[in-house]
Design an enzyme around this catalytic site. Sequence first.
Site, PDB file in Angstrom:
ATOM      1  N   HIS A 194      -6.379  -3.812  -1.242  1.00 51.83           N
ATOM      2  CA  HIS A 194      -5.706  -3.286   0.148  1.00 51.83           C
ATOM      3  C   HIS A 194      -6.676  -2.192   0.761  1.00 51.83           C
ATOM      4  O   HIS A 194      -7.182  -1.520  -0.166  1.00 51.83           O
ATOM      5  CB  HIS A 194      -4.486  -2.761  -0.387  1.00 51.83           C
ATOM      6  CG  HIS A 194      -3.481  -3.391  -0.892  1.00 51.83           C
ATOM      7  ND1 HIS A 194      -2.361  -4.031  -0.158  1.00 51.83           N
ATOM      8  CD2 HIS A 194      -3.298  -3.870  -2.189  1.00 51.83           C
ATOM      9  CE1 HIS A 194      -1.631  -4.621  -0.963  1.00 51.83           C
ATOM     10  NE2 HIS A 194      -1.920  -4.506  -2.250  1.00 51.83           N
ATOM     11  N   ASN A 249      -3.696  -3.339  -7.187  1.00 47.35           N
ATOM     12  CA  ASN A 249      -2.671  -3.456  -8.113  1.00 47.35           C
ATOM     13  C   ASN A 249      -3.085  -4.525  -9.160  1.00 47.35           C
ATOM     14  O   ASN A 249      -3.347  -5.540  -8.511  1.00 47.35           O
ATOM     15  CB  ASN A 249      -1.234  -3.652  -7.394  1.00 47.35           C
ATOM     16  CG  ASN A 249      -1.178  -2.670  -6.377  1.00 47.35           C
ATOM     17  OD1 ASN A 249      -1.220  -1.362  -6.927  1.00 47.35           O
ATOM     18  ND2 ASN A 249      -0.529  -2.735  -5.213  1.00 47.35           N
ATOM     19  N   ASP A 292      -1.834  -7.135   6.345  1.00 50.57           N
ATOM     20  CA  ASP A 292      -0.762  -7.398   5.370  1.00 50.57           C
ATOM     21  C   ASP A 292       0.301  -7.821   6.300  1.00 50.57           C
ATOM     22  O   ASP A 292       0.457  -7.024   7.466  1.00 50.57           O
ATOM     23  CB  ASP A 292      -0.535  -5.993   4.692  1.00 50.57           C
ATOM     24  CG  ASP A 292       0.201  -6.191   3.566  1.00 50.57           C
ATOM     25  OD1 ASP A 292      -0.288  -6.140   2.545  1.00 50.57           O
ATOM     26  OD2 ASP A 292       1.541  -6.638   3.878  1.00 50.57           O
ATOM     27  N   ILE A 293       1.253  -8.531   5.832  1.00 50.61           N
ATOM     28  CA  ILE A 293       2.574  -8.864   6.706  1.00 50.61           C
ATOM     29  C   ILE A 293       3.403  -7.739   6.770  1.00 50.61           C
ATOM     30  O   ILE A 293       4.316  -7.588   7.749  1.00 50.61           O
ATOM     31  CB  ILE A 293       2.993 -10.357   6.077  1.00 50.61           C
ATOM     32  CG1 ILE A 293       3.850 -10.847   7.049  1.00 50.61           C
ATOM     33  CG2 ILE A 293       3.892  -9.881   4.948  1.00 50.61           C
ATOM     34  CD1 ILE A 293       4.265 -12.441   6.486  1.00 50.61           C
ATOM     35  N   HIS A 315      -6.632  -9.069  -4.668  1.00 47.11           N
ATOM     36  CA  HIS A 315      -6.832  -8.650  -3.392  1.00 47.11           C
ATOM     37  C   HIS A 315      -7.198  -7.311  -3.240  1.00 47.11           C
ATOM     38  O   HIS A 315      -6.210  -6.357  -3.947  1.00 47.11           O
ATOM     39  CB  HIS A 315      -5.622  -8.871  -2.581  1.00 47.11           C
ATOM     40  CG  HIS A 315      -3.996  -8.607  -3.022  1.00 47.11           C
ATOM     41  ND1 HIS A 315      -3.610  -9.257  -4.068  1.00 47.11           N
ATOM     42  CD2 HIS A 315      -3.700  -7.536  -2.868  1.00 47.11           C
ATOM     43  CE1 HIS A 315      -2.264  -8.877  -4.446  1.00 47.11           C
ATOM     44  NE2 HIS A 315      -2.324  -7.558  -3.803  1.00 47.11           N
TER      45      HIS A 315
HETATM   46  P1  5GP Z   1       0.475  -6.364  -4.269  1.00 45.98           P
HETATM   47  O1  5GP Z   1       1.662  -5.640  -4.661  1.00 45.98           O
HETATM   48  O2  5GP Z   1       0.322  -7.821  -4.941  1.00 45.98           O
HETATM   49  O3  5GP Z   1      -0.870  -5.588  -4.381  1.00 45.98           O
HETATM   50  O4  5GP Z   1       0.431  -6.650  -2.715  1.00 45.98           O
HETATM   51  C1  5GP Z   1       0.689  -7.957  -2.018  1.00 45.98           C
HETATM   52  C2  5GP Z   1       0.641  -7.745  -0.533  1.00 45.98           C
HETATM   53  O5  5GP Z   1       0.568  -8.944   0.021  1.00 45.98           O
HETATM   54  C3  5GP Z   1       1.969  -7.191  -0.030  1.00 45.98           C
HETATM   55  O6  5GP Z   1       1.552  -5.767   0.639  1.00 45.98           O
HETATM   56  C4  5GP Z   1       2.626  -8.042   0.982  1.00 45.98           C
HETATM   57  O7  5GP Z   1       3.020  -7.135   1.974  1.00 45.98           O
HETATM   58  C5  5GP Z   1       1.288  -8.971   1.086  1.00 45.98           C
HETATM   59  N1  5GP Z   1       1.824 -10.230   1.409  1.00 45.98           N
HETATM   60  C6  5GP Z   1       2.850 -11.102   0.840  1.00 45.98           C
HETATM   61  N2  5GP Z   1       3.006 -12.226   1.408  1.00 45.98           N
HETATM   62  C7  5GP Z   1       2.144 -12.430   2.540  1.00 45.98           C
HETATM   63  C8  5GP Z   1       1.758 -13.170   3.350  1.00 45.98           C
HETATM   64  O8  5GP Z   1       2.328 -14.259   3.499  1.00 45.98           O
HETATM   65  N3  5GP Z   1       1.027 -12.704   4.425  1.00 45.98           N
HETATM   66  C9  5GP Z   1       0.147 -11.724   4.540  1.00 45.98           C
HETATM   67  N4  5GP Z   1      -0.435 -11.326   5.511  1.00 45.98           N
HETATM   68  N5  5GP Z   1       0.423 -10.707   3.383  1.00 45.98           N
HETATM   69  C10 5GP Z   1       1.423 -10.995   2.517  1.00 45.98           C
END
Ligand code: 5GP
Length: 119
Positions: free
Chosen positions: A101, A86, A30-31, A99
Site C-alpha cells: 500500500h 500487511n 485502492d477501491i 501488495h
Molecule cells: P490488505 O488488507 O490485504 O492489506 O488490503 C487489501 C486492499 O485491497 C484493501 O485496501 C481493499 O480496499 C483493496 N481491494 C480489495 N478488493 C479490491 C478490488 O477489487 N480492486 C481494488 N482496486 N482494490 C481492492
Amino acid sequence: MENCIFCKIVRGEIPSKKVYEDNEILAFHDINPLAPVHFMMIPKLHVDSLAHVSGTHNDVLGKIMVLAPKLAEEQGCKDGFRTIINTGRVARQDVFHLHIHIIGGPDVLPPMLYRPKPA
Ligand code: 5GP
Ligand code: ZN
C-alpha cells in the site's frame, strides 16, 4: 491463480484504475481508499504474501521499492507517504496476493498504530 482478485486485475478480468504498469509490476488505486492517495503496487506474478517470498523475488521487489517514491510523488504525495505491507492473519491481510500500500496526500496521516492506554 484462478480466483485471486489481484491476478484477475492483472489479467484485466476485473477493472482497475491503473497508476503504472510494466511487464513485472502493476500499480492501481485502492477501491476503498483510506487517504487522498492510496494505491497498491504488486508483482504481477502471484505470491501469497511477504511471508512467501524467496530469492526469485529480489529483482521485482527491489524495482517496486525504487519505483514507489516516484509514483507517490506523481500521485500527489509531495511531502512523504506511508508504505504498508500487511502479512498474514496477525496483520489482517485481506487479499492474499502480495501488495504494497502507498498511502498519503497533503495532510499528515494518523499514527501508524493505535497505542492502547495503560490499564
Ligand atoms: P490488505 O488488507 O490485504 O492489506 O488490503 C487489501 C486492499 O485491497 C484493501 O485496501 C481493499 O480496499 C483493496 N481491494 C480489495 N478488493 C479490491 C478490488 O477489487 N480492486 C481494488 N482496486 N482494490 C481492492
Ligand atoms: Zn494473485
